[in-house]
Design an enzyme around this catalytic site. Structure first.
Site, PDB file in Angstrom:
ATOM      1  N   ARG A 151      30.981  36.478  43.242  1.00 34.79           N
ATOM      2  CA  ARG A 151      30.796  36.533  42.547  1.00 34.79           C
ATOM      3  C   ARG A 151      30.493  35.280  41.559  1.00 34.79           C
ATOM      4  O   ARG A 151      31.674  34.146  41.950  1.00 34.79           O
ATOM      5  CB  ARG A 151      32.462  37.333  41.144  1.00 34.79           C
ATOM      6  CG  ARG A 151      32.121  38.189  39.629  1.00 34.79           C
ATOM      7  CD  ARG A 151      32.992  38.800  39.532  1.00 34.79           C
ATOM      8  NE  ARG A 151      33.086  40.559  39.441  1.00 34.79           N
ATOM      9  CZ  ARG A 151      33.890  40.808  39.344  1.00 34.79           C
ATOM     10  NH1 ARG A 151      34.697  41.140  38.070  1.00 34.79           N
ATOM     11  NH2 ARG A 151      33.719  42.324  39.820  1.00 34.79           N
TER      12      ARG A 151
ATOM     13  N   SER B 119      30.605  43.512  37.097  1.00 32.47           N
ATOM     14  CA  SER B 119      32.123  44.551  36.776  1.00 32.47           C
ATOM     15  C   SER B 119      31.778  43.887  34.995  1.00 32.47           C
ATOM     16  O   SER B 119      31.132  43.948  34.205  1.00 32.47           O
ATOM     17  CB  SER B 119      32.742  44.360  36.859  1.00 32.47           C
ATOM     18  OG  SER B 119      33.832  45.292  36.681  1.00 32.47           O
TER      19      SER B 119
ATOM     20  N   ASP C 272      34.504  50.100  31.742  1.00 30.77           N
ATOM     21  CA  ASP C 272      33.462  48.922  31.828  1.00 30.77           C
ATOM     22  C   ASP C 272      32.137  48.162  31.969  1.00 30.77           C
ATOM     23  O   ASP C 272      31.723  49.790  31.918  1.00 30.77           O
ATOM     24  CB  ASP C 272      34.195  47.751  32.805  1.00 30.77           C
ATOM     25  CG  ASP C 272      34.219  48.160  34.052  1.00 30.77           C
ATOM     26  OD1 ASP C 272      33.550  49.456  34.130  1.00 30.77           O
ATOM     27  OD2 ASP C 272      34.893  47.200  34.773  1.00 30.77           O
TER      28      ASP C 272
ATOM     29  N   ASP D  11      29.899  48.401  34.250  1.00 32.95           N
ATOM     30  CA  ASP D  11      29.245  48.569  35.654  1.00 32.95           C
ATOM     31  C   ASP D  11      30.096  50.318  36.195  1.00 32.95           C
ATOM     32  O   ASP D  11      30.321  50.220  37.430  1.00 32.95           O
ATOM     33  CB  ASP D  11      29.949  48.460  36.946  1.00 32.95           C
ATOM     34  CG  ASP D  11      31.353  47.970  37.384  1.00 32.95           C
ATOM     35  OD1 ASP D  11      32.463  47.632  36.329  1.00 32.95           O
ATOM     36  OD2 ASP D  11      31.319  47.412  38.662  1.00 32.95           O
TER      37      ASP D  11
ATOM     38  N   ASP E 124      33.471  51.022  35.985  1.00 30.82           N
ATOM     39  CA  ASP E 124      34.292  52.235  37.759  1.00 30.82           C
ATOM     40  C   ASP E 124      35.691  51.757  37.553  1.00 30.82           C
ATOM     41  O   ASP E 124      36.357  51.834  37.849  1.00 30.82           O
ATOM     42  CB  ASP E 124      34.112  50.650  39.280  1.00 30.82           C
ATOM     43  CG  ASP E 124      34.618  49.452  38.889  1.00 30.82           C
ATOM     44  OD1 ASP E 124      34.531  49.054  37.492  1.00 30.82           O
ATOM     45  OD2 ASP E 124      34.318  48.444  39.369  1.00 30.82           O
ATOM     46  N   ARG E 125      35.880  51.330  35.887  1.00 27.20           N
ATOM     47  CA  ARG E 125      37.292  51.477  35.016  1.00 27.20           C
ATOM     48  C   ARG E 125      37.116  52.610  33.647  1.00 27.20           C
ATOM     49  O   ARG E 125      35.942  52.665  33.504  1.00 27.20           O
ATOM     50  CB  ARG E 125      37.414  50.684  34.725  1.00 27.20           C
ATOM     51  CG  ARG E 125      37.675  49.202  35.686  1.00 27.20           C
ATOM     52  CD  ARG E 125      38.090  47.772  35.517  1.00 27.20           C
ATOM     53  NE  ARG E 125      38.051  46.794  36.416  1.00 27.20           N
ATOM     54  CZ  ARG E 125      38.840  45.466  36.957  1.00 27.20           C
ATOM     55  NH1 ARG E 125      40.156  45.965  35.757  1.00 27.20           N
ATOM     56  NH2 ARG E 125      38.671  45.087  37.890  1.00 27.20           N
TER      57      ARG E 125
ATOM     58  N   THR F 273      47.750  44.156  46.076  1.00 24.58           N
ATOM     59  CA  THR F 273      46.829  44.608  45.065  1.00 24.58           C
ATOM     60  C   THR F 273      45.353  44.169  45.384  1.00 24.58           C
ATOM     61  O   THR F 273      45.048  43.790  45.965  1.00 24.58           O
ATOM     62  CB  THR F 273      47.452  43.135  43.889  1.00 24.58           C
ATOM     63  OG1 THR F 273      48.212  42.949  44.321  1.00 24.58           O
ATOM     64  CG2 THR F 273      46.380  43.406  42.207  1.00 24.58           C
TER      65      THR F 273
ATOM     66  N   GLU G  41      45.568  51.277  39.593  1.00 24.11           N
ATOM     67  CA  GLU G  41      46.270  49.736  39.706  1.00 24.11           C
ATOM     68  C   GLU G  41      46.090  50.350  38.118  1.00 24.11           C
ATOM     69  O   GLU G  41      45.881  50.117  37.650  1.00 24.11           O
ATOM     70  CB  GLU G  41      45.081  49.019  40.562  1.00 24.11           C
ATOM     71  CG  GLU G  41      43.172  49.143  39.618  1.00 24.11           C
ATOM     72  CD  GLU G  41      43.442  47.594  40.509  1.00 24.11           C
ATOM     73  OE1 GLU G  41      43.670  46.952  41.372  1.00 24.11           O
ATOM     74  OE2 GLU G  41      41.487  47.463  40.090  1.00 24.11           O
TER      75      GLU G  41
ATOM     76  N   LYS H  61      37.550  52.640  42.769  1.00 25.29           N
ATOM     77  CA  LYS H  61      37.716  53.329  41.469  1.00 25.29           C
ATOM     78  C   LYS H  61      36.548  53.381  40.989  1.00 25.29           C
ATOM     79  O   LYS H  61      35.119  53.453  41.463  1.00 25.29           O
ATOM     80  CB  LYS H  61      38.258  51.662  40.803  1.00 25.29           C
ATOM     81  CG  LYS H  61      38.014  50.777  40.575  1.00 25.29           C
ATOM     82  CD  LYS H  61      38.953  49.383  39.813  1.00 25.29           C
ATOM     83  CE  LYS H  61      37.705  48.428  39.713  1.00 25.29           C
ATOM     84  NZ  LYS H  61      38.043  47.420  41.107  1.00 25.29           N
TER      85      LYS H  61
END
Length: 591
Positions: free
Chosen positions: A41, A143, A300, A302, A304-305, A378, A402, A416
């Protein structure tokens, strides 16, 4: 010297040379991006430290080379590549272009590629890996990072993100394949290759079919009067969340018009991250107020959240924390499972997972209801891989989460997934509304039944690695004694310490931690006699020392104000005695 044949990045470099911008040139060319478990990233732009045509080609060549070593059947099974809507006009970089270049690298080696013909949510890539039985997946996305950034996220053949030692293996293979292969730049030829397939229609259909196993109240969904607003924050989520609601027979959510279409400039928000709370949701609240909607869902970019907010009786909006949503969704997933599996013995093979810095509320629910709860390190890569192991052994993994608003509500995606979570949250909201219960009221009921779990997370900014190192070393060598940890913190007595940097855990009979340890990152967890837990850790991607604290009260202790005060006092003690911000010149989190 490996030349980048993209004229735009070349022009940017020439301009920097002409301006004599040495610092910027140094930033672009001094050190290569490091490939880690989260892949890459970085900012889009010229040079080896940025995401551009050349670094994407080099990364993919290395990844392909590594896969060739690991999978003798790579040329039969192939890979999937997806991308979001990010673009950087100045350097000519975009997620779609990077995905095409990655596809060209794979096909030039005879590897079949399932390249999505259009943008998709990140969860579609792990879903495709599992559904099509592929060797690996690549998702080109950054993301919720700032608009300048892009990323390259990698999935293994088990459908989960990679874990060590694959990251090291891929990084080494990249170094060994820096010279672009002959067809590397030829995306035109690659896109007409017989090895290239478009999985879009098939995966779209199969995904929305698969998530319907989590739809348990179709009748209520059909007749529900609940109004929900959804925002995709200029990302990819809009059409997919609309389709997920349709698959559950929920009435379509109101879409925030200014944010529903993908826009790589993210014009209406400072940061495209729903974790930042109310600032990102301003337009959603305005639309909800106009339409009389009581709940806002936000993905978000992309998808996934998932973030959720609810209008309170006072007219104020409450944005739930990731931990509060974990409690609500965990409660709901178990409740739905229990209705379908009433026989008492069935619960013994049921599991829920959470990362070690997330709320322990699932542990409390598991203790009372009799299912298993496990903590992982994590990051969803650990939960995805652990879930896969459990599923292989015939267990049911109902839910994993998470605190950074990441939820895995369906085993069909071992990562996720903000799309399935949005539909499931929509059904939960409709079900509760039919009983005249709000999400906030239900959350209180969960805490009343299983014990209040109050969390407070924040961070300090510190750019000096030496200061960070000495702060943690001081905690390990308390009173100047090696491997001796503090037994109290400002009057709060410590009952156990787990140090995942060194592998020490005083709660284990042999003082050895059960979770994997990593000497390259700092992470210490203190448990206190009052039910408090505090974890201090460094961030892998930012100059931060983060802390995560929670007070876990026994059921029946419902004096929330008193509990909140006690947690605040614990956090103050932690900051004063463990962080010592004045001495260490730490900057607090900007408000």
């Amino acid at each position: 010297m490996h030349r980048n044949t993209n004229p735009k990045t070349a022009a940017l470099v020439k301009a920097l040379v002409k301006e004599g911008a040495l610092e910027q040139l140094r930033r672009c060319f001094s050190s290569r991006m490091v490939f880690g478990t989260a892949g890459l990233r970085a900012a889009m732009g010229p040079g080896v430290s940025c995401m551009n045509d050349l670094t994407i080609i080099q990364t993919t060549q290395g990844f392909c080379g590594y896969l060739e070593q690991c999978f003798p059947d790579l040329k039969e099974r192939g890979v999937v590549i997806g991308y979001d809507a990010r673009a950087h006009p100045a350097s000519g970089g975009s997620s779609k272009r990077f995905a095409s270049l990655a596809a060209a690298a794979f096909t030039s080696r005879g590897v079949p590629v399932h390249l999505f013909s259009d943008i998709t949510p990140t969860p579609f890539v792990p879903f495709a890996v599992s559904h099509l039985g592929l060797c690996a997946g690549v998702m080109v996305t950054a993301s919720h990072n700032p608009k300048e950034d892009n990323g390259y996220k990698v999935y293994w053949d088990n459908g989960a993100q990679i874990v060590p030692p694959h990251d090291k293996g891929i990084a080494q293979a990249i170094e060994e394949n820096l010279e672009p292969w002959p067809q590397a730049w030829d995306t035109e030829e690659a896109l007409s290759s017989p090895l290239l397939k478009d999985p879009y229609q098939d995966i779209h259909k199969q995904y929305f079919k698969a998530i319907q196993q989590h739809c348990h109240h179709r009748d209520i969904n059909k007749s529900s009067e609940v109004k929900i607003v959804h925002t995709s924050v200029h990302g990819v989520g809009h059409t997919f969340v609309q389709a997920a609601f349709k698959a559950f027979d929920l009435r379509p959510p109101f879409a925030v018009e200014e944010q529903k279409d993908p826009d790589p400039e993210f014009p209406t928000v400072k940061y495209p991250n729903p974790e930042e709370g109310k600032g990102v949701l301003t337009l959603s609240f305005a639309l909800a107020d106009r339409e009389g909607a009581s709940v806002v869902l936000a993905n978000d970019p992309d998808a996934d959240r998932l973030a959720i907010a609810e209008k309170q009786k006072s007219g104020q909006w409450r944005v739930f924390t990731g931990n509060e949503l974990g409690a609500l969704l965990g409660w709901w997933m178990f409740r739905c499972w229990k209705k379908q599996n009433p026989e008492p013995a069935a619960v013994k093979s049921v599991y829920m997972l959470a990362s070690t810095v997330s709320s322990k509320i699932l542990r409390a629910i598991a203790l009372k209801e009799g299912f298993h709860f496990e903590e992982t390190l994590t990051g969803f890569k650990w939960m995805g891989n652990r879930a896969k192991e459990l599923l292989k052994n015939g267990k049911s993994v109902l839910f994993a989460f998470e605190e950074a608003i990441g939820y895995m509500c369906s085993p069909c995606v071992l990562d996720k997934d903000g799309v399935s979570a949005a539909a499931i949250a929509g059904e939960m909201t409709s079900y509760l509304a039919a009983e005249d219960i709000s999400l906030s009221q239900q959350l209180t009921s969960i805490y009343e039944e299983y014990g209040y779990h109050i969390t407070k997370n924040s961070y300090f900014i510190c750019h000096d690695q030496e200061v960070i190192r000495s702060l943690f070393q001081r905690l390990r060598n308390h009173g100047d004694q090696k491997d001796s940890y503090p037994s109290e913190c400002g009057g709060f007595s410590v009952t156990s310490v787990r140090d995942l940097t060194t592998g020490h855990d005083s709660s284990q009979p042999d003082n050895k931690a059960v979770l994997p340890t990593s000497s390259s990152s700092q992470m210490i967890t203190f448990s206190f006699s009052n039910g408090g837990v505090a974890t201090l850790r460094t961030s892998g991607t930012e100059p931060k020392i983060k802390y995560y604290t929670e007070l876990c009260a026994a059921p029946g202790n419902s004096d929330v104000e008193q509990l909140q005060k006690e947690l605040d006092n614990l956090v103050d003690a932690l900051v004063e005695h463990f962080f010592e911000p004045e001495k260490n010149k730490l900057q607090p989190k900007p408000e």
